[in-house]
Design a protein around this motif. Structure first.
Motif, mmCIF file in Angstrom:
data_model
loop_
_atom_site.group_PDB
_atom_site.id
_atom_site.type_symbol
_atom_site.label_atom_id
_atom_site.label_comp_id
_atom_site.label_asym_id
_atom_site.label_seq_id
_atom_site.Cartn_x
_atom_site.Cartn_y
_atom_site.Cartn_z
ATOM 1 N N ALA A 93 40.699 32.728 39.301
ATOM 2 C CA ALA A 93 40.520 34.175 39.238
ATOM 3 C C ALA A 93 41.638 34.940 39.924
ATOM 4 C CB ALA A 93 39.184 34.553 39.863
ATOM 5 N N MET A 94 42.265 34.322 40.914
ATOM 6 C CA MET A 94 43.258 35.042 41.709
ATOM 7 C C MET A 94 44.641 34.398 41.645
ATOM 8 S SD MET A 94 41.521 37.534 42.807
ATOM 9 C CE MET A 94 39.825 38.010 43.132
ATOM 10 N N GLY A 95 44.765 33.258 42.286
ATOM 11 C CA GLY A 95 46.071 32.643 42.447
ATOM 12 C C GLY A 95 46.745 32.234 41.160
ATOM 13 N N GLU A 96 46.030 31.549 40.291
ATOM 14 C CA GLU A 96 46.644 31.062 39.062
ATOM 15 C C GLU A 96 47.040 32.222 38.162
ATOM 16 O OE1 GLU A 96 44.526 26.678 38.658
ATOM 17 O OE2 GLU A 96 44.125 28.228 37.172
ATOM 18 N N LEU A 97 46.270 33.279 38.159
ATOM 19 C CA LEU A 97 46.615 34.449 37.347
ATOM 20 C C LEU A 97 47.924 35.061 37.837
ATOM 21 C CD1 LEU A 97 46.081 36.633 35.250
ATOM 22 C CD2 LEU A 97 44.629 37.780 36.928
ATOM 23 N N ARG A 98 48.035 35.200 39.136
ATOM 24 C CA ARG A 98 49.247 35.788 39.687
ATOM 25 C C ARG A 98 50.465 34.906 39.401
ATOM 26 N NH1 ARG A 98 47.171 37.068 43.953
ATOM 27 N NH2 ARG A 98 47.561 35.216 45.209
ATOM 28 N N ALA A 99 50.295 33.576 39.573
ATOM 29 C CA ALA A 99 51.398 32.662 39.320
ATOM 30 C C ALA A 99 51.817 32.689 37.856
ATOM 31 C CB ALA A 99 50.999 31.249 39.727
ATOM 32 N N ILE A 107 48.212 33.143 29.638
ATOM 33 C CA ILE A 107 46.935 32.725 30.210
ATOM 34 C C ILE A 107 45.817 33.413 29.446
ATOM 35 C CG2 ILE A 107 46.910 34.570 31.936
ATOM 36 C CD1 ILE A 107 45.630 32.495 33.853
ATOM 37 N N ASP A 108 44.744 32.692 29.285
ATOM 38 C CA ASP A 108 43.605 33.214 28.537
ATOM 39 C C ASP A 108 42.872 34.238 29.407
ATOM 40 O OD1 ASP A 108 41.353 33.741 27.080
ATOM 41 O OD2 ASP A 108 40.909 31.638 26.622
ATOM 42 N N PRO A 109 42.872 35.472 29.022
ATOM 43 C CA PRO A 109 42.205 36.500 29.842
ATOM 44 C C PRO A 109 40.702 36.293 29.941
ATOM 45 C CG PRO A 109 42.883 37.404 27.725
ATOM 46 C CD PRO A 109 43.509 36.050 27.832
ATOM 47 N N ASP A 110 40.115 35.663 28.930
ATOM 48 C CA ASP A 110 38.667 35.416 28.977
ATOM 49 C C ASP A 110 38.319 34.423 30.082
ATOM 50 O OD1 ASP A 110 38.240 37.136 26.868
ATOM 51 O OD2 ASP A 110 38.316 35.543 25.347
ATOM 52 N N VAL A 112 40.018 33.966 32.856
ATOM 53 C CA VAL A 112 40.169 34.671 34.122
ATOM 54 C C VAL A 112 38.979 35.594 34.371
ATOM 55 C CG1 VAL A 112 41.583 36.318 35.401
ATOM 56 C CG2 VAL A 112 42.678 34.562 33.992
ATOM 57 N N ALA A 113 38.557 36.300 33.355
ATOM 58 C CA ALA A 113 37.429 37.222 33.496
ATOM 59 C C ALA A 113 36.160 36.477 33.886
ATOM 60 C CB ALA A 113 37.225 37.993 32.193
ATOM 61 N N GLN A 114 35.940 35.311 33.274
ATOM 62 C CA GLN A 114 34.760 34.522 33.610
ATOM 63 C C GLN A 114 34.831 34.024 35.050
ATOM 64 O OE1 GLN A 114 31.864 33.899 31.714
ATOM 65 N NE2 GLN A 114 31.250 33.233 33.770
ATOM 66 N N ALA A 115 35.994 33.581 35.465
ATOM 67 C CA ALA A 115 36.166 33.115 36.838
ATOM 68 C C ALA A 115 35.894 34.235 37.829
ATOM 69 C CB ALA A 115 37.570 32.563 37.034
ATOM 70 N N GLN A 116 36.346 35.429 37.501
ATOM 71 C CA GLN A 116 36.107 36.575 38.389
ATOM 72 C C GLN A 116 34.624 36.913 38.480
ATOM 73 O OE1 GLN A 116 38.716 39.499 36.631
ATOM 74 N NE2 GLN A 116 40.470 38.882 37.882
ATOM 75 N N ARG A 117 33.930 36.783 37.367
ATOM 76 C CA ARG A 117 32.474 37.021 37.396
ATOM 77 C C ARG A 117 31.777 35.947 38.226
ATOM 78 N NH1 ARG A 117 33.407 38.472 31.910
ATOM 79 N NH2 ARG A 117 32.881 36.370 31.203
ATOM 80 N N ASP A 118 32.242 34.713 38.129
ATOM 81 C CA ASP A 118 31.598 33.603 38.841
ATOM 82 C C ASP A 118 31.723 33.715 40.354
ATOM 83 O OD1 ASP A 118 30.677 32.421 36.535
ATOM 84 O OD2 ASP A 118 32.368 31.034 36.330
ATOM 85 N N ILE A 119 32.835 34.276 40.829
ATOM 86 C CA ILE A 119 33.011 34.367 42.283
ATOM 87 C C ILE A 119 32.590 35.723 42.845
ATOM 88 C CG2 ILE A 119 34.902 32.702 42.259
ATOM 89 C CD1 ILE A 119 36.805 35.135 42.664
ATOM 90 N N ALA A 120 32.066 36.588 41.999
ATOM 91 C CA ALA A 120 31.573 37.877 42.475
ATOM 92 C C ALA A 120 30.389 37.672 43.418
ATOM 93 C CB ALA A 120 31.162 38.751 41.287
ATOM 94 N N ASP A 121 29.997 38.708 44.132
ATOM 95 C CA ASP A 121 28.909 38.599 45.107
ATOM 96 C C ASP A 121 27.633 38.040 44.480
ATOM 97 O OD1 ASP A 121 30.550 39.550 47.058
ATOM 98 O OD2 ASP A 121 29.833 41.625 46.924
ATOM 99 N N ASP A 122 27.360 38.441 43.223
ATOM 100 C CA ASP A 122 26.161 37.962 42.554
ATOM 101 C C ASP A 122 26.491 36.877 41.522
ATOM 102 O OD1 ASP A 122 27.564 39.588 40.857
ATOM 103 O OD2 ASP A 122 25.803 40.631 40.046
ATOM 104 N N GLY A 123 27.688 36.303 41.611
ATOM 105 C CA GLY A 123 28.121 35.302 40.641
ATOM 106 C C GLY A 123 27.601 33.910 40.961
ATOM 107 N N TYR A 124 27.710 33.015 39.989
ATOM 108 C CA TYR A 124 27.192 31.658 40.143
ATOM 109 C C TYR A 124 27.884 30.931 41.284
ATOM 110 C CZ TYR A 124 25.522 27.000 38.911
ATOM 111 O OH TYR A 124 24.932 25.755 38.938
#
Length: 207
Positions: A93-99, A107-110, A112-124
């Motif tokens: 969600a963070m490092g690999e996107l920036r790199a 990079i597949d934006p989908d 990245v978006a899923q990874a960001q949802r997963d690490i959110a406060d209410d994410g899996y």
């Protein structure tokens, strides 16, 4: 009757009594074995006194120890996997996107978006859900026994350390916060058990 004859008769009577007593003891053991029973303790003469000598059930002790070690290892493995996956998700969600952006990589934006949802406060793989899964598993393998909390804490800490070794250094900040949440969960469980114990003791005194 001569004194010698009396002594002989007395000796014969003593031998008969001893033989009868031994037969009764032997029959009692055989009868217990036939009934499927085994003595809980073995009594043997020791130093002229009768001592109660217990034989420990080493097979059961070994089995219980092995089961406890297996459960502890299961907890460590789970913690290591969860923190490792959480860290990789964070990296995606963070490092690999920036790199990828800096290197001009596609990079597949989908993803990245899923990874960001997963690490959110209410994410899996967010702090709350990840820490709760660890605590739930710890309770399950301990049967909810609060006396096992110290051992469970140790298993979590070792699992976290193993995850850091596999990661190659300090895990991301999200993983550090997750570990703190697990520690607080153990503290709350321990305090709840202590309060329940004190309440039960007070009720018993009031009766």
């Amino acid at each position: 009757m001569s004194v010698s004859g009396v002594n002989n008769n007395a000796n014969q009577a003593s031998q008969l009594l001893n033989a009868s007593s031994q037969n009764q003891q032997s029959n009692g053991v055989q009868q217990s074995a036939q009934n499927g029973l085994s003595p809980a303790a073995v009594y043997q003469q020791s130093g002229g006194t009768q001592a109660n000598q217990f034989r420990p059930d080493r097979e059961t002790m070994t089995r219980l120890t092995n089961e406890a070690n297996q459960r502890s290892q299961q907890l460590m493995d789970l913690v290591e996997r969860l923190f490792g996956t959480q860290a990789r998700t964070f990296q995606t969600a963070m490092g690999e996107l920036r790199a990828a952006l800096e290197g001009g990589m596609e990079i597949d934006p989908d993803v990245v978006a899923q990874a960001q949802r997963d690490i959110a406060d209410d994410g899996y793989f967010g702090v709350e859900q990840t820490s709760q899964r660890i605590l739930d598993f710890a309770r399950a393998i301990s049967g909810g026994d609060p006396s096992r909390i110290a051992v469970l804490r140790q298993g979590v800490e070792r699992g976290f350390e193993a995850a850091e070794r596999a990661w190659g250094g300090r895990l991301p900040e999200i993983s550090q916060r997750t570990l703190e949440a697990v520690r607080r969960g153990f503290d709350e469980w321990e305090q709840s058990a202590r309060n329940t114990s004190n309440l039960s003791g007070n009720q018993a005194e009031g009766q």
